[in-house]
Motif scaffolding. Structure first.
Motif, short mmCIF file in Angstrom:
data_model
loop_
_atom_site.label_atom_id
_atom_site.label_comp_id
_atom_site.label_asym_id
_atom_site.label_seq_id
_atom_site.Cartn_x
_atom_site.Cartn_y
_atom_site.Cartn_z
N UNK A 172 0.69 -1.81 -31.68
CA UNK A 172 0.63 -0.44 -31.55
C UNK A 172 -0.03 0.04 -30.28
N UNK A 173 0.20 1.34 -30.00
CA UNK A 173 -0.68 1.68 -28.76
C UNK A 173 0.28 2.47 -27.75
N UNK A 174 -0.25 3.16 -26.72
CA UNK A 174 0.44 3.68 -25.80
C UNK A 174 0.93 2.70 -24.75
N UNK A 175 2.32 2.98 -24.26
CA UNK A 175 3.07 2.31 -23.16
C UNK A 175 2.26 2.33 -21.92
N UNK A 176 2.41 1.32 -21.11
CA UNK A 176 1.51 1.11 -19.89
C UNK A 176 0.10 1.21 -19.91
N UNK A 177 -0.50 0.89 -20.87
CA UNK A 177 -1.88 1.20 -21.34
C UNK A 177 -2.52 0.01 -20.34
N UNK A 178 -3.97 0.55 -19.98
CA UNK A 178 -4.67 -0.41 -19.07
C UNK A 178 -4.94 -1.87 -19.48
N UNK A 179 -5.03 -1.90 -20.92
CA UNK A 179 -5.27 -3.31 -21.44
C UNK A 179 -4.54 -3.30 -22.61
N UNK A 180 -4.20 -4.27 -22.95
CA UNK A 180 -3.65 -4.95 -24.29
C UNK A 180 -4.46 -6.07 -25.00
N UNK A 183 7.77 -4.48 -24.37
CA UNK A 183 7.81 -3.15 -24.75
C UNK A 183 6.62 -2.18 -24.38
N UNK A 184 5.42 -2.78 -24.67
CA UNK A 184 4.12 -1.90 -24.27
C UNK A 184 3.93 -2.02 -22.74
N UNK A 185 4.44 -3.00 -22.04
CA UNK A 185 4.16 -3.18 -20.77
C UNK A 185 2.84 -2.78 -20.17
N UNK A 186 1.80 -3.31 -20.71
CA UNK A 186 0.42 -3.09 -20.27
C UNK A 186 0.19 -3.59 -18.98
N UNK A 187 -0.95 -3.09 -18.25
CA UNK A 187 -1.32 -3.79 -16.99
C UNK A 187 -1.95 -4.75 -17.10
N UNK A 188 -2.77 -4.98 -18.02
CA UNK A 188 -3.48 -6.43 -18.24
C UNK A 188 -3.41 -6.64 -19.83
N UNK A 189 -3.63 -8.06 -19.97
CA UNK A 189 -3.43 -8.87 -21.52
C UNK A 189 -4.89 -9.27 -21.50
N UNK A 190 -5.70 -9.09 -22.71
CA UNK A 190 -7.01 -9.69 -23.01
C UNK A 190 -6.42 -10.38 -24.24
N UNK A 191 -6.66 -11.89 -24.43
CA UNK A 191 -6.30 -12.70 -25.42
C UNK A 191 -7.80 -13.06 -26.12
N UNK A 192 -7.83 -12.52 -27.51
CA UNK A 192 -9.01 -12.47 -28.07
C UNK A 192 -8.94 -13.68 -29.21
#
Length: 292
Positions: free
Chosen positions: A135-143, A216-225
């Motif tokens: 969930x979340x906005x598209x093109x978010x600064x972080x996923x 689909x979300x197309x984030x700018x960056x991805x954080x793997x927790x």
């Protein structure tokens, strides 16, 4: 004598609390019955079958054949448990290809959720309470990609809810990052039974849905927790360097920076864990400031 009785009651209470703590560590989060069952009782070891009276086949009436569905009417669908019982063997090659095809056809997050709900080749879907969708906005600064759903997320169907959500809020509190501006996703859409680690096959069956969520979300960056999210996206044999951005590439998609860090729940693990999480977040903020 009274003192000895009180001491015995204290020991009994401590034994009960120790057993509850053990159940919590094992992931036992619900009761199978109202009363305890003697698992080793001899009368419970045999499977009890209902008594079926003997019927003479010669005098028994002939059974009518099942009616065929009429033209223009679809045959009734069997429940999911009848179509794919939990624990049934999975044809890995066919199931992986099916997961890729179903995920690729989803063009929205809602369509991806519907695709996951009808994908019955993964045994985790039949044992989980809810499908936990990204969930979340598209093109978010972080996923932020978390772990497999825990008991709270499985009950609510919401990613980063319950204890995980509280830990994420605590982690983001000192930073100028509003949670509603971030995209969130679980590593797996379904909780493994009892919170056990997912098998290699289960991870491979779920990876197409995670990759499609990223597209689909197309984030700018991805954080793997955590370790599971890192292995799901970068490979089980990959050991990412600490506090260093890597690149994640998908066909037809731009390369995205990826950072592996500790899971938010490890904020309570130790001072070292809290320090490493804070250092990783400072890297994230510096990267966002540089881009802006």
């Amino acid at each position: 004598m009274a003192a000895r009785t009180g001491y015995g009651k204290a020991l009994g209470m401590e034994a009960h609390l120790s057993l509850l703590r053990l159940y919590t560590e094992w992931g036992v989060d619900f009761a199978m019955a109202d009363l305890p069952r003697a698992a080793r009782a001899p009368q419970e070891t045999a499977l009890r079958l209902p008594h079926i009276p003997h019927t003479d086949t010669a005098s028994a009436p002939a059974r009518r054949p099942a009616a065929l569905p009429q033209a223009g009417k679809a045959a009734p669908r069997r429940p999911a448990s009848a179509r794919t019982p939990a624990g049934a063997p999975v044809a890995a090659g066919d199931s992986l290809e099916q997961a890729r095809q179903i995920a690729a056809k989803a063009d929205t997050l809602d369509a991806l959720l519907a695709a996951m709900n009808r994908f019955d080749a993964c045994p985790l879907r039949t044992t989980a309470t809810h499908t936990v969708a990204p969930r979340g906005p598209l093109n978010a600064p972080l996923l932020f990609i978390g772990d497999a759903p825990d008991a709270d997320e499985d009950r609510s169907g919401q990613v980063f809810s319950g204890r995980c959500g509280a830990a994420l809020d605590e982690m983001l509190a000192p930073l100028p990052l509003a949670r509603d501006t971030l995209a969130l996703a679980p590593a797996l859409p379904w909780r493994p039974p009892g919170g056990r680690p997912p098998s290699d096959l289960e991870q491979r069956l779920c990876r197409p849905f995670l990759e499609r969520a990223i597209s689909l979300l197309a984030p700018q960056r991805i954080i793997l927790c955590g370790r599971l999210a890192t292995h799901m996206l970068l490979g089980a044999d990959t050991t990412p360097p600490r506090r260093q951005w890597l690149s994640f590439e998908q066909p037809g998609q731009p390369a995205r920076p990826v950072l592996a860090m500790r899971h938010p729940l490890q904020l309570q693990a130790s001072a070292t864990a809290r320090r490493e999480i804070w250092q990783a977040l400072m890297m994230v903020m510096q990267s966002l400031r540089t881009e802006s």
